[in-house]
Design an enzyme around this catalytic site. Structure first.
Site, PDB file in Angstrom:
ATOM      1  N   GLU A   1       0.147  49.505 -38.473  1.00 19.73           N
ATOM      2  CA  GLU A   1       0.508  50.599 -37.560  1.00 19.73           C
ATOM      3  C   GLU A   1      -0.618  50.887 -36.562  1.00 19.73           C
ATOM      4  OE1 GLU A   1       3.352  51.705 -37.326  1.00 19.73           O
ATOM      5  OE2 GLU A   1       4.376  51.574 -39.265  1.00 19.73           O
TER       6      GLU A   1
ATOM      7  N   HIS B   1      12.153  57.146 -42.999  1.00 18.55           N
ATOM      8  CA  HIS B   1      10.895  56.433 -43.203  1.00 18.55           C
ATOM      9  C   HIS B   1       9.815  57.332 -43.787  1.00 18.55           C
ATOM     10  CE1 HIS B   1       7.619  53.617 -41.286  1.00 18.55           C
ATOM     11  NE2 HIS B   1       7.209  54.162 -42.424  1.00 18.55           N
TER      12      HIS B   1
END
Length: 267
Positions: free
Chosen positions: A121, A216
């Site tokens: 990420e 998520h």
């Protein structure tokens, strides 16, 4: 790899990160290698010193957002477990220096585990830090985790009505309104580790304290990791209390709109 000595101020922030990682693990919000933490530490370092120490360090190419050149970021590692930050932070995370062209990075501290690399990420975190540096320079920390009740809410029909979702979570107790005053953004689904996820998260932070990634997890940003944790902790408490009432079979009375407005004097 450079072996840069850390200041007492940086060590203090790392201690907070370890503490928050422990909270996330205890809450079951960080299963296996789920979640990641980053912090913009640029202001904590002497850039000239960092540049001199990284001359002979391994350089890794990466297409960062333009504008992040010269940033120094703490960030957790890909495949690393957040619980590893509790006692083994140098192995589960690193501090990296983004070169002036924003075309790659050098690790200046940590990253000691085998085949270490920053979280997948990285694009999301660096993009958020760039946004913060321009619009909210006080916000240096980003925490992404998997709060159970908030994730459940992202599967509920209320997720399609952000204003009502926030009203129902705020109404559960005064502290939720006071300590998460901007509320939760219902952030539409985007694939992990993509520029699109970074884009929708930045959009969330324009108006809200917490970005609830659909199906998520959730992400928050704040001046330090402890304050970012607080946003997530309090927001999830509101969601948990709401779901407890539903599970018990009743619709909670909740604070009225007038009572919620009255609380704004404490924000």
């Amino acid at each position: 790899m450079s072996n840069l000595k850390l200041s007492a101020a940086v060590e203090k922030e790392l201690k907070k990160i370890s503490e928050v990682a422990g909270y996330l693990w205890q809450r079951e919000w960080a299963e296996r290698n789920a979640g990641n933490i980053s912090m913009n530490l640029t202001s904590y370092f002497n850039i000239d010193d960092v540049k001199s120490k990284t001359k002979n360090s391994k350089f890794v190419s990466f297409d960062f957002p333009k504008g992040t050149g010269g940033f120094i970021l703490f960030i957790t590692g890909t495949g690393c477990y957040l619980r590893g930050l509790i006692d083994n932070i140098e192995h589960a995370s690193c501090i990296l220096y983004i070169n002036e062209d924003a075309t790659g990075y050098s690790i200046i501290w940590g990253g000691k585990s085998a085949n270490f690399g920053p979280t997948c990420e990285l694009i999301s975190h660096s993009s958020i830090h760039l946004f913060n540096s321009i619009h909210h320079p006080e916000n240096l920390a980003v925490v992404h985790t998997h709060p159970l009740e908030l994730i459940c809410m992202s599967h509920h029909e209320l997720f399609d009505n952000e204003e009502e979702l926030n009203r129902q979570i705020w109404m559960m107790c005064p502290e939720v309104k006071v300590f998460v005053p901007k509320g939760i953004h219902c952030t539409p689904y985007a694939l992990s580790s993509t520029a699109e996820l970074a884009k929708v998260t930045i959009e969330a932070f324009k108006t809200r304290n917490v970005s609830l990634w659909e199906k998520h997890g959730a992400t928050s940003t704040a001046p330090d990791v402890m304050k970012a944790w607080d946003f997530l902790d309090v927001a999830n408490k509101g969601a948990k209390m709401l779901m407890m009432c539903w599970t018990a079979g009743f619709k909670p009375a909740g604070l009225s709109n007038e009572q919620l407005t009255e609380l704004e004097q404490f924000i």
